[in-house]
Design a protein around this motif. Structure first.
Motif, PDB file in Angstrom:
ATOM      1  N   HIS A   1       9.474   5.073  -3.086  1.00  0.00           N
ATOM      2  CA  HIS A   1       8.885   4.461  -4.277  1.00  0.00           C
ATOM      3  C   HIS A   1       9.970   3.862  -5.174  1.00  0.00           C
ATOM      4  O   HIS A   1       9.802   2.758  -5.706  1.00  0.00           O
ATOM      5  CB  HIS A   1       8.067   5.509  -5.034  1.00  0.00           C
ATOM      6  CG  HIS A   1       7.127   4.939  -6.050  1.00  0.00           C
ATOM      7  ND1 HIS A   1       5.881   4.460  -5.720  1.00  0.00           N
ATOM      8  CD2 HIS A   1       7.259   4.767  -7.385  1.00  0.00           C
ATOM      9  CE1 HIS A   1       5.280   4.016  -6.816  1.00  0.00           C
ATOM     10  NE2 HIS A   1       6.085   4.198  -7.855  1.00  0.00           N
ATOM     11  N   ALA A   2      11.090   4.580  -5.310  1.00  0.00           N
ATOM     12  CA  ALA A   2      12.175   4.129  -6.195  1.00  0.00           C
ATOM     13  C   ALA A   2      12.873   2.887  -5.641  1.00  0.00           C
ATOM     14  O   ALA A   2      13.042   1.891  -6.351  1.00  0.00           O
ATOM     15  CB  ALA A   2      13.190   5.257  -6.392  1.00  0.00           C
TER      16      ALA A   2
ATOM     17  N   TRP B   1       0.833  -1.212   0.000  1.00  0.00           N
ATOM     18  CA  TRP B   1       0.000   0.000   0.000  1.00  0.00           C
ATOM     19  C   TRP B   1       0.860   1.252   0.000  1.00  0.00           C
ATOM     20  O   TRP B   1       0.493   2.262  -0.605  1.00  0.00           O
ATOM     21  CB  TRP B   1      -0.990  -0.015   1.166  1.00  0.00           C
ATOM     22  CG  TRP B   1      -2.148  -0.884   0.839  1.00  0.00           C
ATOM     23  CD1 TRP B   1      -2.388  -2.139   1.311  1.00  0.00           C
ATOM     24  CD2 TRP B   1      -3.193  -0.599  -0.097  1.00  0.00           C
ATOM     25  NE1 TRP B   1      -3.516  -2.654   0.725  1.00  0.00           N
ATOM     26  CE2 TRP B   1      -4.036  -1.734  -0.136  1.00  0.00           C
ATOM     27  CE3 TRP B   1      -3.487   0.491  -0.908  1.00  0.00           C
ATOM     28  CZ2 TRP B   1      -5.160  -1.799  -0.956  1.00  0.00           C
ATOM     29  CZ3 TRP B   1      -4.613   0.423  -1.729  1.00  0.00           C
ATOM     30  CH2 TRP B   1      -5.433  -0.711  -1.747  1.00  0.00           C
ATOM     31  N   GLY B   2       2.010   1.186   0.693  1.00  0.00           N
ATOM     32  CA  GLY B   2       2.938   2.312   0.695  1.00  0.00           C
ATOM     33  C   GLY B   2       3.393   2.635  -0.714  1.00  0.00           C
ATOM     34  O   GLY B   2       3.453   3.806  -1.114  1.00  0.00           O
ATOM     35  N   HIS B   3       3.673   1.596  -1.501  1.00  0.00           N
ATOM     36  CA  HIS B   3       4.128   1.800  -2.880  1.00  0.00           C
ATOM     37  C   HIS B   3       3.033   2.466  -3.713  1.00  0.00           C
ATOM     38  O   HIS B   3       3.295   3.381  -4.486  1.00  0.00           O
ATOM     39  CB  HIS B   3       4.533   0.462  -3.491  1.00  0.00           C
ATOM     40  CG  HIS B   3       5.355   0.597  -4.731  1.00  0.00           C
ATOM     41  ND1 HIS B   3       6.687   0.933  -4.694  1.00  0.00           N
ATOM     42  CD2 HIS B   3       5.032   0.481  -6.039  1.00  0.00           C
ATOM     43  CE1 HIS B   3       7.148   1.002  -5.930  1.00  0.00           C
ATOM     44  NE2 HIS B   3       6.170   0.742  -6.764  1.00  0.00           N
ATOM     45  N   ARG B   4       1.798   2.001  -3.529  1.00  0.00           N
ATOM     46  CA  ARG B   4       0.672   2.569  -4.289  1.00  0.00           C
ATOM     47  C   ARG B   4       0.399   4.011  -3.894  1.00  0.00           C
ATOM     48  O   ARG B   4       0.216   4.871  -4.760  1.00  0.00           O
ATOM     49  CB  ARG B   4      -0.591   1.746  -4.025  1.00  0.00           C
ATOM     50  CG  ARG B   4      -0.530   0.412  -4.669  1.00  0.00           C
ATOM     51  CD  ARG B   4      -1.871  -0.209  -4.719  1.00  0.00           C
ATOM     52  NE  ARG B   4      -1.870  -1.151  -5.818  1.00  0.00           N
ATOM     53  CZ  ARG B   4      -2.935  -1.769  -6.241  1.00  0.00           C
ATOM     54  NH1 ARG B   4      -4.086  -1.566  -5.657  1.00  0.00           N
ATOM     55  NH2 ARG B   4      -2.852  -2.607  -7.253  1.00  0.00           N
TER      56      ARG B   4
ATOM     57  N   LEU C   1       8.826  15.281  -0.100  1.00  0.00           N
ATOM     58  CA  LEU C   1       8.622  14.767  -1.459  1.00  0.00           C
ATOM     59  C   LEU C   1       9.766  13.846  -1.860  1.00  0.00           C
ATOM     60  O   LEU C   1       9.545  12.767  -2.427  1.00  0.00           O
ATOM     61  CB  LEU C   1       8.513  15.932  -2.447  1.00  0.00           C
ATOM     62  CG  LEU C   1       8.437  15.530  -3.923  1.00  0.00           C
ATOM     63  CD1 LEU C   1       7.089  14.889  -4.245  1.00  0.00           C
ATOM     64  CD2 LEU C   1       8.667  16.723  -4.831  1.00  0.00           C
ATOM     65  N   PHE C   2      10.991  14.266  -1.531  1.00  0.00           N
ATOM     66  CA  PHE C   2      12.166  13.457  -1.880  1.00  0.00           C
ATOM     67  C   PHE C   2      12.118  12.105  -1.166  1.00  0.00           C
ATOM     68  O   PHE C   2      12.435  11.071  -1.775  1.00  0.00           O
ATOM     69  CB  PHE C   2      13.450  14.226  -1.518  1.00  0.00           C
ATOM     70  CG  PHE C   2      14.692  13.587  -2.053  1.00  0.00           C
ATOM     71  CD1 PHE C   2      14.941  13.563  -3.416  1.00  0.00           C
ATOM     72  CD2 PHE C   2      15.611  12.981  -1.209  1.00  0.00           C
ATOM     73  CE1 PHE C   2      16.080  12.955  -3.928  1.00  0.00           C
ATOM     74  CE2 PHE C   2      16.753  12.380  -1.710  1.00  0.00           C
ATOM     75  CZ  PHE C   2      16.983  12.368  -3.068  1.00  0.00           C
TER      76      PHE C   2
END
Lengths: 131, 118
Positions: free
Chosen positions: B71-72, B13-16, B64-65
């Motif tokens: 995500h990366a 869910w964190g990735h999404r 944001l970073f």
């Protein structure tokens, strides 16, 4: 004769690795890897350079920045909207899939044109479309 | 086993969620850059740029970073898993990824900290 072998030994068939699930699945991974390079470069450049119209315009006179920015725009829009597509598809019935694709392609093309218009404005200090 | 499932689900869910946040930011980014498309053009853009270089926005940039890094790095882990790597060591892989994110966010904070004090 794939179906026969599946019937004979279903376990063996299931264990076979699936290389290509779908184009969208594969391109999501591929654009993800490209984004590591392009977005990494973008963040690096943006941190160490001033963000003024003059600096951005001068930077874009070099083809490598133009190439990086246009590539990043296309890749990031594809990766972002394709990711959204896979989330939305899970919550929708199959007959609506085509509409998701049409809407997302529309949004994607609009976003790329919008981004190119911004880049164009930086190149020549005047845009195609004025907001 | 249950913990592993919870960890995996949280990261999934964190990735999404981070992906959707980054997509949202892309449009915010384009809206801000669109200052160049206004009739005042470069003057308007420079004014917007000087506002977003103020400390509260730098702090938001740090968040944001961190979101992008999560995500990366998690994305790299997912691609490795697609190639059959680090699947059995899934829990280890997730914690390694999170450690890498934490270390990189810390380094980035040190680099960006002077901008916060401007």
């Amino acid at each position: 004769m794939a179906t026969e072998s599946k019937q004979e030994n279903p376990k063996q068939e299931a264990a076979r690795p699936v290389i290509l699930v779908s184009w969208s699945w594969m391109l999501q991974r591929f654009t993800g890897i490209l984004l590591l390079v392009f977005l990494g470069g973008h963040l690096w450049v943006e941190h160490f350079m001033n963000t003024t119209t003059r600096v951005v315009s001068l930077r874009l006179t070099h083809w490598i920045y133009t190439f990086l920015d246009i590539s990043l725009l296309i890749i990031v829009v594809y990766h972002g909207l394709n990711g959204l597509r896979s989330i939305v598809r899970e919550r929708m019935i199959r007959s609506h899939f085509i509409w998701i694709d049409i809407v997302l392609w529309g949004i994607g093309i609009f976003t790329i044109i919008w981004g190119l218009d911004i880049l164009w404005a930086f190149w020549y200090h005047h845009p195609f479309f004025v907001v | 086993m249950n913990h592993e499932k919870t960890l995996g689900r949280n990261v999934f869910w964190g990735h999404r969620i981070t992906g959707l946040l980054i997509l949202g930011y892309l449009y915010l980014h384009l809206v801000l850059l669109s200052a160049i498309l206004s009739p005042l053009g470069s003057q308007h853009f420079n004014a917007v740029a000087s506002v977003v270089e103020r400390p509260p926005f730098i702090a938001a940039d740090m968040v944001l970073f961190a979101i992008i890094l999560f995500h990366a790095v998690n994305g790299i882990r997912l691609i490795l898993a697609d190639f059959g790597l680090m699947i059995r060591e899934n829990r280890f892989a997730i914690w390694t990824a999170m450690t890498i994110v934490a270390v990189m966010v810390f380094i980035a904070s040190l680099v960006m900290f002077p901008d916060l004090l401007r």
